[in-house]
Motif scaffolding. Structure first.
Motif, PDB file in Angstrom:
ATOM      1  N   GLU A  99       0.852  -1.196   0.000  1.00 24.52           N
ATOM      2  CA  GLU A  99       0.000   0.000   0.000  1.00 24.52           C
ATOM      3  C   GLU A  99       0.885   1.241   0.000  1.00 24.52           C
ATOM      4  OE1 GLU A  99      -3.225   1.862   3.096  1.00 24.52           O
ATOM      5  OE2 GLU A  99      -3.504  -0.225   2.463  1.00 24.52           O
ATOM      6  N   ARG A 100       0.596   2.162  -0.920  1.00 23.40           N
ATOM      7  CA  ARG A 100       1.415   3.357  -1.052  1.00 23.40           C
ATOM      8  C   ARG A 100       0.541   4.591  -1.323  1.00 23.40           C
ATOM      9  NH1 ARG A 100       4.549  -0.018   0.340  1.00 23.40           N
ATOM     10  NH2 ARG A 100       6.696  -0.379  -0.397  1.00 23.40           N
ATOM     11  N   GLN A 101       0.985   5.726  -0.761  1.00 23.37           N
ATOM     12  CA  GLN A 101       0.376   7.012  -1.104  1.00 23.37           C
ATOM     13  C   GLN A 101       0.937   7.472  -2.448  1.00 23.37           C
ATOM     14  OE1 GLN A 101      -1.967   6.653   1.700  1.00 23.37           O
ATOM     15  NE2 GLN A 101      -2.053   8.729   0.875  1.00 23.37           N
ATOM     16  N   ILE A 102       0.197   8.328  -3.099  1.00 21.96           N
ATOM     17  CA  ILE A 102       0.628   8.875  -4.382  1.00 21.96           C
ATOM     18  C   ILE A 102       1.359  10.199  -4.151  1.00 21.96           C
ATOM     19  CG2 ILE A 102      -0.120   9.677  -6.658  1.00 21.96           C
ATOM     20  CD1 ILE A 102      -0.472   6.636  -6.081  1.00 21.96           C
ATOM     21  N   ALA A 103       2.484  10.386  -4.848  1.00 18.83           N
ATOM     22  CA  ALA A 103       3.274  11.608  -4.703  1.00 18.83           C
ATOM     23  C   ALA A 103       3.104  12.560  -5.877  1.00 18.83           C
ATOM     24  CB  ALA A 103       4.749  11.255  -4.543  1.00 18.83           C
ATOM     25  N   GLN A 104       2.763  12.030  -7.052  1.00 21.38           N
ATOM     26  CA  GLN A 104       2.656  12.873  -8.244  1.00 21.38           C
ATOM     27  C   GLN A 104       1.623  12.291  -9.192  1.00 21.38           C
ATOM     28  OE1 GLN A 104       6.379  13.355 -10.313  1.00 21.38           O
ATOM     29  NE2 GLN A 104       5.528  14.670 -11.917  1.00 21.38           N
ATOM     30  N   ILE A 105       0.810  13.152  -9.777  1.00 20.77           N
ATOM     31  CA  ILE A 105      -0.223  12.754 -10.738  1.00 20.77           C
ATOM     32  C   ILE A 105       0.065  13.430 -12.072  1.00 20.77           C
ATOM     33  CG2 ILE A 105      -2.687  12.806 -11.293  1.00 20.77           C
ATOM     34  CD1 ILE A 105      -3.240  13.192  -8.302  1.00 20.77           C
ATOM     35  N   GLU A 106       0.058  12.647 -13.140  1.00 19.26           N
ATOM     36  CA  GLU A 106       0.169  13.216 -14.481  1.00 19.26           C
ATOM     37  C   GLU A 106      -0.915  12.595 -15.369  1.00 19.26           C
ATOM     38  OE1 GLU A 106       1.990  15.706 -15.229  1.00 19.26           O
ATOM     39  OE2 GLU A 106       3.285  15.744 -13.449  1.00 19.26           O
ATOM     40  N   ALA A 107      -1.905  13.402 -15.747  1.00 21.41           N
ATOM     41  CA  ALA A 107      -2.939  12.966 -16.679  1.00 21.41           C
ATOM     42  C   ALA A 107      -2.546  13.414 -18.080  1.00 21.41           C
ATOM     43  CB  ALA A 107      -4.285  13.559 -16.295  1.00 21.41           C
ATOM     44  N   HIS A 108      -2.876  12.621 -19.082  1.00 19.13           N
ATOM     45  CA  HIS A 108      -2.482  12.985 -20.439  1.00 19.13           C
ATOM     46  C   HIS A 108      -3.160  14.292 -20.853  1.00 19.13           C
ATOM     47  CE1 HIS A 108      -1.614  12.762 -24.719  1.00 19.13           C
ATOM     48  NE2 HIS A 108      -0.698  11.862 -24.408  1.00 19.13           N
ATOM     49  N   PRO A 109      -2.410  15.227 -21.442  1.00 15.90           N
ATOM     50  CA  PRO A 109      -2.985  16.530 -21.815  1.00 15.90           C
ATOM     51  C   PRO A 109      -4.059  16.439 -22.898  1.00 15.90           C
ATOM     52  CG  PRO A 109      -0.744  16.302 -22.657  1.00 15.90           C
ATOM     53  CD  PRO A 109      -0.966  15.168 -21.716  1.00 15.90           C
ATOM     54  N   GLY A 110      -4.123  15.309 -23.588  1.00 15.52           N
ATOM     55  CA  GLY A 110      -5.176  15.142 -24.596  1.00 15.52           C
ATOM     56  C   GLY A 110      -6.537  14.844 -24.007  1.00 15.52           C
ATOM     57  N   TYR A 111      -6.578  14.548 -22.693  1.00 10.92           N
ATOM     58  CA  TYR A 111      -7.851  14.278 -22.016  1.00 10.92           C
ATOM     59  C   TYR A 111      -8.396  15.567 -21.420  1.00 10.92           C
ATOM     60  CZ  TYR A 111     -11.328  12.495 -18.799  1.00 10.92           C
ATOM     61  OH  TYR A 111     -12.503  12.267 -18.131  1.00 10.92           O
ATOM     62  N   THR A 112      -9.680  15.845 -21.665  1.00 13.88           N
ATOM     63  CA  THR A 112     -10.318  17.050 -21.145  1.00 13.88           C
ATOM     64  C   THR A 112     -11.404  16.673 -20.148  1.00 13.88           C
ATOM     65  OG1 THR A 112      -9.938  18.182 -23.255  1.00 13.88           O
ATOM     66  CG2 THR A 112     -11.527  19.183 -21.738  1.00 13.88           C
ATOM     67  N   PRO A 113     -11.200  16.933 -18.854  1.00 14.46           N
ATOM     68  CA  PRO A 113     -12.224  16.575 -17.852  1.00 14.46           C
ATOM     69  C   PRO A 113     -13.509  17.352 -18.093  1.00 14.46           C
ATOM     70  CG  PRO A 113     -10.532  17.985 -16.888  1.00 14.46           C
ATOM     71  CD  PRO A 113     -10.037  17.603 -18.246  1.00 14.46           C
ATOM     72  N   GLY A 114     -14.613  16.681 -17.840  1.00 11.87           N
ATOM     73  CA  GLY A 114     -15.913  17.328 -17.984  1.00 11.87           C
ATOM     74  C   GLY A 114     -16.534  17.206 -19.360  1.00 11.87           C
ATOM     75  N   GLN A 115     -15.796  16.649 -20.325  1.00  8.16           N
ATOM     76  CA  GLN A 115     -16.342  16.519 -21.673  1.00  8.16           C
ATOM     77  C   GLN A 115     -16.883  15.131 -21.975  1.00  8.16           C
ATOM     78  OE1 GLN A 115     -13.914  18.004 -24.854  1.00  8.16           O
ATOM     79  NE2 GLN A 115     -14.030  20.120 -24.142  1.00  8.16           N
ATOM     80  N   GLY A 116     -16.850  14.245 -20.994  1.00 10.39           N
ATOM     81  CA  GLY A 116     -17.451  12.931 -21.170  1.00 10.39           C
ATOM     82  C   GLY A 116     -16.659  12.014 -22.084  1.00 10.39           C
ATOM     83  N   SER A 117     -17.326  10.947 -22.515  1.00  5.18           N
ATOM     84  CA  SER A 117     -16.656   9.909 -23.301  1.00  5.18           C
ATOM     85  C   SER A 117     -16.702  10.208 -24.791  1.00  5.18           C
ATOM     86  CB  SER A 117     -17.303   8.547 -23.009  1.00  5.18           C
ATOM     87  OG  SER A 117     -17.125   8.195 -21.666  1.00  5.18           O
TER      88      SER A 117
END
Length: 278
Positions: A99-117
């Protein structure tokens, strides 16, 4: 709007016999036995405080792969805080292999949150997470990516999901039956919580990851799951992670000089700054 966008995209792929493909799949099986689950312990549950969970996979001692939409708030569309994410590798009935905590998050810049599938979001729905502390390979053996061009055919999925949150489940055989401009269509049995689950090819022995579960939709009247073609996306994310990784704070150290008698003399406040305190 989300379902309309997905259905429009799927219609562009043309018919390839999804019904026939589904007749060749196996059922979803909970990995209840310790020996059975041992092979898949590098797959774990990614818990987000106050949000829910997804599935994620260890691909290096300090790197975890999941879906991009798993690292955004479903209400505000803001990126979650790294400290609010926990990776529980091989979680079974409350016990994790690591079990580990997360230190850094990198989401792909081509993904836009809130725009659905949308098709664009599905093909970029990937995130890479750096663990606060690596998991040694003698504890868990990370899965690797499948870097060859893969054809339509059998794959397998290991995931957590609604109604099976405390035990990973495996579908030993489902099928990837179409792909179009970086989006992969499968007939794998997934549900809420399965987002981010690894899709494996078994061409070269131990499973290698060919895709990640992004979302579900309908094709020819049947439920299908969507993924993406991974290798270049992960290369992009690793580069992004290196660029954004914070350097450890510099540490100041005071120098002392011996005067030949064993006594030391202070340098009067002169300091050398060494990055990382080394």
């Amino acid at each position: 709007m989300r379902s309309i966008l997905v259905l429009t995209f799927v219609a562009l792929l043309g018919g390839t016999g999804a019904v026939e493909a589904q007749q060749r799949t196996t059922s979803l099986t909970g990995l209840g036995g310790a020996n059975e689950a041992l092979v898949w312990q590098a797959v774990g549950r990614l818990d987000a405080n106050g949000v829910g969970f997804c599935t994620a996979t260890l691909i290096a001692p300090d790197l975890v792969l999941t879906a991009a939409h798993c690292v955004y708030s479903p209400t505000s569309n803001a990126l979650l805080k790294a400290e609010d994410l926990t990776f529980r590798a091989g979680l079974r009935h409350g016990t994790s292999a690591a079990e580990r905590q997360i230190a850094q998050i990198e989401a792909h810049p081509g993904y836009t949150p809130g725009q659905g599938s949308t098709a664009e979001n599905i093909r970029h729905d990937v995130a890479l997470l750096r663990l606060e502390t690596p998991i040694p390979t003698h504890m868990l053996d990370p899965f690797v990516l499948f870097n060859e061009r893969f054809a339509k055919g059998p794959v397998s999925v290991v995931s957590y999901g609604r109604g099976r949150a405390e035990l990973p489940s495996r579908q030993a055989v489902c099928r990837m039956f179409d792909r179009y401009q970086g989006v992969v269509l499968m007939d794998c049995d997934v549900t809420f919580g399965s987002s981010g689950a690894p899709v494996f090819s078994h061409k070269n022995g131990r499973g290698q990851i060919i895709s990640v579960i992004s979302s579900v939709g309908r094709f020819e009247g049947k439920k299908v799951s969507f993924g993406m073609v991974l290798p270049q996306l992960v290369v992009d994310l690793k580069r992004q992670m290196r660029a954004n990784k914070q350097s450890p704070p510099a540490t100041a150290r005071r120098i002392t000089i011996t005067n030949g008698t064993g006594r030391t003399t202070s340098t009067g406040g002169a300091k050398f700054v060494r990055p990382g305190g080394s």
